[in-house]
Design a protein around this motif. Structure first.
Motif, PDB file in Angstrom:
ATOM      1  N   MET A 192       1.149  -1.464  -0.477  1.00 26.55           N
ATOM      2  CA  MET A 192       0.581  -0.255  -0.210  1.00 26.55           C
ATOM      3  C   MET A 192       1.101   1.411  -0.142  1.00 26.55           C
ATOM      4  N   VAL A 193       2.094   1.006   1.005  1.00 24.67           N
ATOM      5  CA  VAL A 193       3.041   1.708   0.623  1.00 24.67           C
ATOM      6  C   VAL A 193       3.365   2.381  -0.470  1.00 24.67           C
ATOM      7  N   MET A 232       1.061   4.051  -2.996  1.00 22.56           N
ATOM      8  CA  MET A 232       0.986   5.754  -2.835  1.00 22.56           C
ATOM      9  C   MET A 232       2.235   6.638  -2.760  1.00 22.56           C
ATOM     10  N   TYR A 236      -4.713   8.532   2.936  1.00 28.97           N
ATOM     11  CA  TYR A 236      -3.232   9.488   1.404  1.00 28.97           C
ATOM     12  C   TYR A 236      -4.255  10.448   1.455  1.00 28.97           C
ATOM     13  N   THR A 237      -5.526  10.123   0.918  1.00 30.72           N
ATOM     14  CA  THR A 237      -5.989  11.169   0.538  1.00 30.72           C
ATOM     15  C   THR A 237      -6.603  11.968   0.516  1.00 30.72           C
ATOM     16  N   LEU A 286      -4.664   3.380   5.509  1.00 24.45           N
ATOM     17  CA  LEU A 286      -3.867   4.338   4.990  1.00 24.45           C
ATOM     18  C   LEU A 286      -4.512   5.014   3.631  1.00 24.45           C
ATOM     19  N   PHE A 287      -4.847   4.229   3.158  1.00 24.58           N
ATOM     20  CA  PHE A 287      -4.984   4.755   1.746  1.00 24.58           C
ATOM     21  C   PHE A 287      -6.281   6.165   2.015  1.00 24.58           C
ATOM     22  N   GLN A 301      -3.770  14.723   0.545  1.00 28.31           N
ATOM     23  CA  GLN A 301      -4.091  15.213  -1.262  1.00 28.31           C
ATOM     24  C   GLN A 301      -4.689  16.098  -1.013  1.00 28.31           C
ATOM     25  N   GLN A 333       0.962   7.163  -6.603  1.00 29.31           N
ATOM     26  CA  GLN A 333      -0.171   8.440  -6.371  1.00 29.31           C
ATOM     27  C   GLN A 333       0.462   9.513  -6.541  1.00 29.31           C
ATOM     28  N   GLY A 334       0.992   9.401  -4.925  1.00 27.12           N
ATOM     29  CA  GLY A 334       1.642  10.539  -4.968  1.00 27.12           C
ATOM     30  C   GLY A 334       2.574  11.230  -5.960  1.00 27.12           C
ATOM     31  N   HIS A 364     -10.181   9.044  -6.434  1.00 24.22           N
ATOM     32  CA  HIS A 364      -9.531   8.438  -4.540  1.00 24.22           C
ATOM     33  C   HIS A 364     -10.575   8.397  -4.252  1.00 24.22           C
TER      34      HIS A 364
END
Lengths: 325, 852
Positions: free
Chosen positions: B670-671, B674, B832-833, B828-829, B836, B677-678, B795
């Motif tokens: 998952m990291v 990310m 991040y979302t 985690l997701f 973001q 995506q980052g 996302h």
């Protein structure tokens, strides 16, 4: 396959090698780059020989000799120290040349606008009186600094005139500038080097370096209105030009026709090429082009007039265009 | 190189002999499904070789296109194919070679070899690897077939707008590229995640980073570069497709766009791409050279530093492809210096290989793999030297987009990738099956070596004789004829070489259990393996374990090392710590299944339908893909704590059979995602700022940002969105925390609340733009603002889907305080979302206001 086999060699066989190469510089900028090029070729060849020699030695020499190379120190010397020193020297040298290439020499160079279009070149001289326009051909005076103002009318093109300078892109929405100075007279060839679509391969031009007086005379001629038709056939050709609607796309100086979608035809009869470097210009090629442009250069913007025009009209039109010198 | 005294049997991690039936149980768990179900198998030792074979087929298919090019250019004025077809052919030649051959091929070799090289049974996400392979197979085949319908891309593999804009390329051809390639990149990124986590977490105990084979280093660097470089091309393709499909101007100057934005994004991917291809191949060479020389690689740690250093430097080189775009010469000097710098690590590796040959205790035998390595050195050094030349700015102004570049890039890529790969084919074939023929191999090598040089060396000449790239014909009389005739003759010879290698593979190679190394190699991939990988997981104490512990292979094969059994009765992998490779837990792996097959078919169909503008069919395909994904995760992921909870893997090391939280491989994946995506998000931010710069007036003002007729997003709604995103993420954290609570309804309610908050946040986010008068089609200001929002919206949609899935697991009784992978990954997701979203809101709302 047959189609182009006759089309291409027509004007191009007349050309000769040496008119489109960076290795035969005709100007200051290309000269500087050619010097650098030979240095790179020579240095590259020497390093290539050295590395392969070392490899051969490592593979074939007697063990007690080659073992010396089998160490970390050898790797550091050959793989880090040697390239670092060589490349630092090269960087300094090449930056000096870059500087010399981009520093302007003259306050007021001769400005020439070149606009890339699918698949031809519009060339304008904004400093010449009320402006002079031509196509697929750049005339420039010997010994004088010239600034090319490069832009695009549709997609990205790139102007490459290797005997004078490296290439520079023509990007929609931008104007790129390139300075160059030719040091000998003559005719050389340039070409589009950024893939611009179906007929990217057939987008070339000629550059003519002239003595200053000769150049000025040429420029003056480009600004003058075209002469009246000298023969009955030419007059008929001029009428056909209007009736067939040629003027909607092609300008002719001193007439009502001022279209800008296609090349300006004011002095088409004196130009070195037709179809952006494709053919010589004379009555036969002009007629052939008008009638069968889509067979000669499929996908270019001009429709073929082979069906629309009667044979006599076509020949008259070609005769008039040929007379525009 | 430290050596160890020969060990006695008592010193082994697991006592010998092994109990009756242990090996049979292990084999039963790893048995391949029979019949039609064989396509559901996900084991690397099946997927890997299939992957390699598919990549080699695409190599041949793209090579045929190269032959068409050489036939057309053999003589001036030929027209074997018409201009429109020619442009498709050269575009597809480059695109297929880069996207369907080079990158997949190195990933394929890695999936085939890495598990055994690292002493592992499997990589951590075999189903992800199988999915990556299948979408590549389906998508790649469909993409290539577009050529037969005249629907193949024809704008060059670099696809510069505005040539590729809707106005200039109205056909489906460009969409095939943008959607086809965009989605094949998903395969590359999925593979890269699998490899990153696999290399860092699945190494045999004792294989510290310092003892890790160089090929694994090469692949680790490869995978990291894919994660950071490929999102740029995905973003670029997406923006261009948005422009084509919805008329959002990003690249059209008349509405505030800029064609150079595409070039920056494309080459930010495109230049690292070259090293993405080369570094794994260099890693293969660093494995083969020590085996040929029978001595450890000289300057091992320097070579590792060179691989890592190349990766960093390669991200500073993209402007090399843009020297002629009019960027000021002073800025170009910086990139020239970076170009020189990147040649040092490559040079260092070349000298390390020469030094290793020099250190050989005995004379080198010129076997086929050795020949390919030597051919590689010859070609690659030449290509590297011309690479330094084209870094020199004034030289490049002449060489750029001529056949000199065609020569350079083929020297670098054929030398730097194809020759090592073919060497690897001959070298490693015996480790996964029957060996290839030395006789045919040598014939193949010499034909390929001569053919390659004869094809591409004259192109240096034709380039300097004035021949531009990407032209379907050229005039006679300019001195180009002889060089082109030689190139075409060379191509025929190289084709014969490729045919000989193909014949050899077809005739002689058969997958099998493998055998010990004919070159007495020192690394673990030469230990015999079964479907389960190695019989036991070796204890590693050296870089070349088979050299320093000659009995090791036999011990491992007898089951004398770690985990010689299945602890839980399922497929398992031993997960170790990333740097020191200390055992952490035994991960239960998924087995064969249909989920990923359905998902792959659905994904491929989805993108193809989009390219063909079949929107209803695309929606069905999307639903199919989604159901595949969900089925795959529902039954196969996170079985929860199993019996036994802990297992003694040998040497008295007891590890759990289940892990949650930061130590689990799922969290690591998952990291990685990310990071991808980052990076993509950073590309979008960068695009917004780049377009702002382009639209500034001469005094550096910002009168065009926003342009007349458009406004600023409404601050009130923006602040509301910020708050809602934060509250949504907080609610999800609460849900995760409440998993330990007595009533499951607490975390369910928190999940539902989080979903509502996120949905409201996204609505406020978009409404702020709309109410503020920001319109996507009028100007690049609106287009780039809406692109940022659209990215955030996607996302949020995925976040909601994940929350829904977690909720469903909770109701199905598949979620609790111990069995919580779905919740942890979702959290985690979501975090991040939300982050973001906050950054996007700050840019869209605060940046233009600060300017004013």
């Amino acid at each position: 396959m047959i189609r182009l086999a006759w089309a291409l060699p027509a004007v191009l066989l007349a050309g000769c090698s040496g008119v489109q190469t960076p290795l035969e510089p005709w100007g200051v900028q290309a000269g500087l780059i050619a010097g650098l090029t030979w240095l790179l070729f020579g240095g590259g060849a020497a390093i290539f020989a050295l590395v392969l020699g070392l490899l051969a030695f490592a593979l074939l020499a007697p063990a007690r000799l080659r073992r010396v190379m089998g160490s970390r120190r050898f790797v550091l010397l050959g793989g880090v120290v040697f390239p670092a020193v060589t490349l630092a020297a090269l960087l300094a040298h090449s930056m000096g040349i870059s500087r010399a290439l981009v520093l302007p020499e003259e306050e007021a160079p001769l400005r020439i606008e070149v606009i890339g279009r699918q698949y031809w070149w519009e060339v304008r001289y904004p400093d010449a009186g009320d402006g002079a326009v031509t196509a697929n051909e750049i005339h420039l005076p010997v010994g004088r600094e010239v600034e090319l103002l490069l832009s695009s009318g549709d997609v990205i093109h790139s102007l490459w005139l290797p005997n004078l300078h490296g290439k520079m892109d023509m990007i929609p929405g931008r104007v790129n500038r390139m300075r160059l100075r030719a040091e000998r007279t003559g005719t050389m060839r340039g070409q589009c080097t950024e893939f611009c679509g179906l007929q990217h391969a057939l987008m070339a031009f000629w550059a003519v370096v002239q003595e200053p007086a000769e150049f000025e005379a040429w420029l003056a001629r480009q600004q003058a209105p075209v002469p009246a038709p000298a023969t009955e056939e030419q007059a008929r050709g001029m009428r056909v030009y209007g009736e067939a609607g040629c003027g909607a796309c092609h300008a002719v100086r001193g007439t009502e026709w001022q279209g800008r979608l296609g090349p300006d035809l004011s002095r088409i009869g004196s130009r070195l090429s037709l179809g952006a470097g494709l053919h010589e210009v004379h009555r036969a090629t002009l007629a052939g082009w008008i009638a069968g442009t889509q067979d000669l250069k499929p996908g270019n913007s001009m429709p073929a007039f082979g069906r629309a025009l009667a044979g006599e009209d076509l020949l008259a039109l070609a005769a008039w265009l040929e007379s525009l010198r | 190189m430290d050596t160890h005294p020969p060990r006695v049997a008592a010193d082994l991690p697991s006592p010998l002999p092994r109990p009756e039936g242990e090996e049979a149980r292990l084999a039963a768990v790893w048995r391949k499904p029979r019949g039609i179900a064989w396509i559901t198998e996900i084991n690397n030792n099946q997927i890997g070789p299939l992957f390699v074979g598919t990549a080699l087929l695409f190599f041949l298919a793209a090579g045929v296109l190269g032959l068409i090019i050489r036939a057309q250019l053999a003589w001036p004025g030929l027209q074997l194919v018409d201009p429109a077809t020619y442009n498709q052919v050269f575009t597809m030649h480059g695109t297929v070679m880069m996207f369907l051959f080079a990158v997949p091929a190195v990933e394929a070799v890695a999936i085939t070899l890495l598990p055994s090289m690292l002493g592992a049974r499997e990589l951590p996400f075999p189903r992800l690897g199988a999915y990556a392979y299948l979408i590549y197979l389906f998508g790649g085949t469909a993409f290539y077939s577009s050529l037969f319908f005249g629907a193949a891309p024809d704008g060059g593999w670099f696809m510069y707008p505005p040539l590729t804009s809707k106005e200039n390329s109205p056909g489906i051809n460009t969409d095939m590229y943008l959607l086809g390639i965009g989605f094949i990149e998903i395969s590359a990124i999925a593979g890269a995640i699998e490899l990153t986590v696999g290399i860092l977490r699945c190494r045999a105990p004792g294989m510290t980073l310092g003892r890790m084979p160089i090929f694994a280093w090469g692949m680790l660097v490869f995978a990291a570069m894919v994660l950071f470089a490929f999102p740029a091309v995905v973003v670029a393709s997406t923006l261009l497709e948005l422009e084509r499909a919805f008329n959002w101007p990003f690249f059209l100057p008349e509405r505030g766009g800029d064609p150079l934005l595409w070039q920056h994004l494309f080459w930010f991917f495109g230049h690292p791409e070259v090293y993405v291809i080369f570094l794994p191949a260099a890693g293969m060479v660093s494995m083969m050279v020590p085996a040929m020389a029978r001595t450890p690689l000289v300057a091992h740690s320097l070579v590792v530093m060179a691989l890592v250093g190349t990766a960093f430097l390669s991200f500073g080189l993209w402007v090399h492809h843009m020297y002629t775009t009019g960027i000021p010469a002073l800025s170009l000097a910086f990139f020239a210096a970076a170009g020189f710098a990147v040649s040092i690590p490559s040079g260092l590796q070349v000298f390390a290989w020469i030094a290793t040959f020099a250190a050989a205790p005995r004379r080198i035998r010129f076997d086929t793999p050795t020949l390919f390595v030597l051919g590689f050195l010859f070609i690659f050094v030449l290509g590297g030297l011309t690479g330094v030349m084209v870094s020199v700015t004034p030289f490049d102004w002449q060489a750029h987009d001529t056949y000199f570049i065609v020569a350079h890039l083929h020297y670098v890529l054929i030398g730097g990738m194809v020759f090592p790969l073919l060497g690897a084919l001959y070298y490693w074939a015996p480790s996964i099956g029957r060996p290839l023929s030395e006789r045919l191999g040598k014939w193949g090598f010499w034909l390929l070596f001569l053919g390659t040089n004869l094809t591409f060396f004259p192109m240096h000449m034709s380039g300097f004789a004035g021949m531009p790239r990407r032209i379907y014909t050229y005039p006679a009389g300019f001195g180009l004829e002889i060089w082109n005739a030689l190139s075409s003759a060379g191509a025929a010879i190289a084709a014969a070489g490729a045919a000989v290698v193909l014949l050899d593979v077809v005739k002689n190679f058969r997958l099998g259990p493998g055998q010990s190394s004919p070159w007495n190699s020192g690394t673990l991939e030469w230990v015999a393996t079964g479907n389960y990988g190695p019989r036991s997981i070796p204890r590693v104490r050296d870089r070349y374990p088979l050299w320093t512990e000659p009995g090791l292979a036999k011990e491992v094969e007898a089951g004398g090392h770690y985990l010689p059994f299945t602890a839980t009765g399922r497929r398992e992998a031993l997960i170790t710590s990333p740097a020191e490779a200390i055992p952490q837990y035994v991960a239960v792996l998924p087995g064969p299944g249909w989920g990923h097959v359905v998902a792959a078919a659905g994904t491929a169909a989805f993108f193809l339908c989009l390219a063909g503008e079949l929107l209803v069919e695309a929606a069905f395909a999307f639903a199919l893909a989604l159901s595949g994904f969900i089925a795959w995760h529902w039954g196969g992921s996170d079985p929860g704590p199993l019996s036994p909870r802990e297992v003694d893997i040998g040497d008295g090391i007891v590890v759990p059979t289940h892990a949650t939280g930061a130590v689990s491989t799922g969290a690591w994946a998952m990291v990685c995602l990310m990071l991808v995506q980052g990076t993509a998000f950073a590309c979008l931010l960068g695009s917004y700022l780049f377009l702002w710069l382009v639209n500034g007036d001469a005094q550096g003002g910002n009168t065009m940002w926003p342009p007349p007729g458009q406004g600023l997003p409404v601050a009130g709604f923006g602040l509301a969105a910020l708050g809602l995103y934060a509250a949504g993420a907080a609610s999800l954290w609460a849900a995760a925390w409440l998993l330990s609570a007595r009533s499951p309804w607490l975390h369910r309610i928190a999940l539902a609340l989080a979903a509502l908050l996120f949905l409201a946040g996204a609505a406020a986010d978009g409404w702020a733009l709309w109410q503020g008068g920001v319109r996507p089609t009028l100007h690049s200001y609106g287009a780039s603002s809406w692109a940022l929002f659209a990215w955030q919206g996607v996302h949020v949609a995925i976040a909601l889907l994940m929350a829904g899935y977690t909720l469903a697991r909770s109701f199905a009784g598949k979620l609790d305080a111990g069995r919580r992978q779905a919740m942890d990954v979702t959290r985690l997701f979501w975090t991040y979302t939300a982050g973001q979203g906050a950054i996007g809101l700050a840019l869209l709302h605060a940046f233009p206001r600060v300017l004013a």
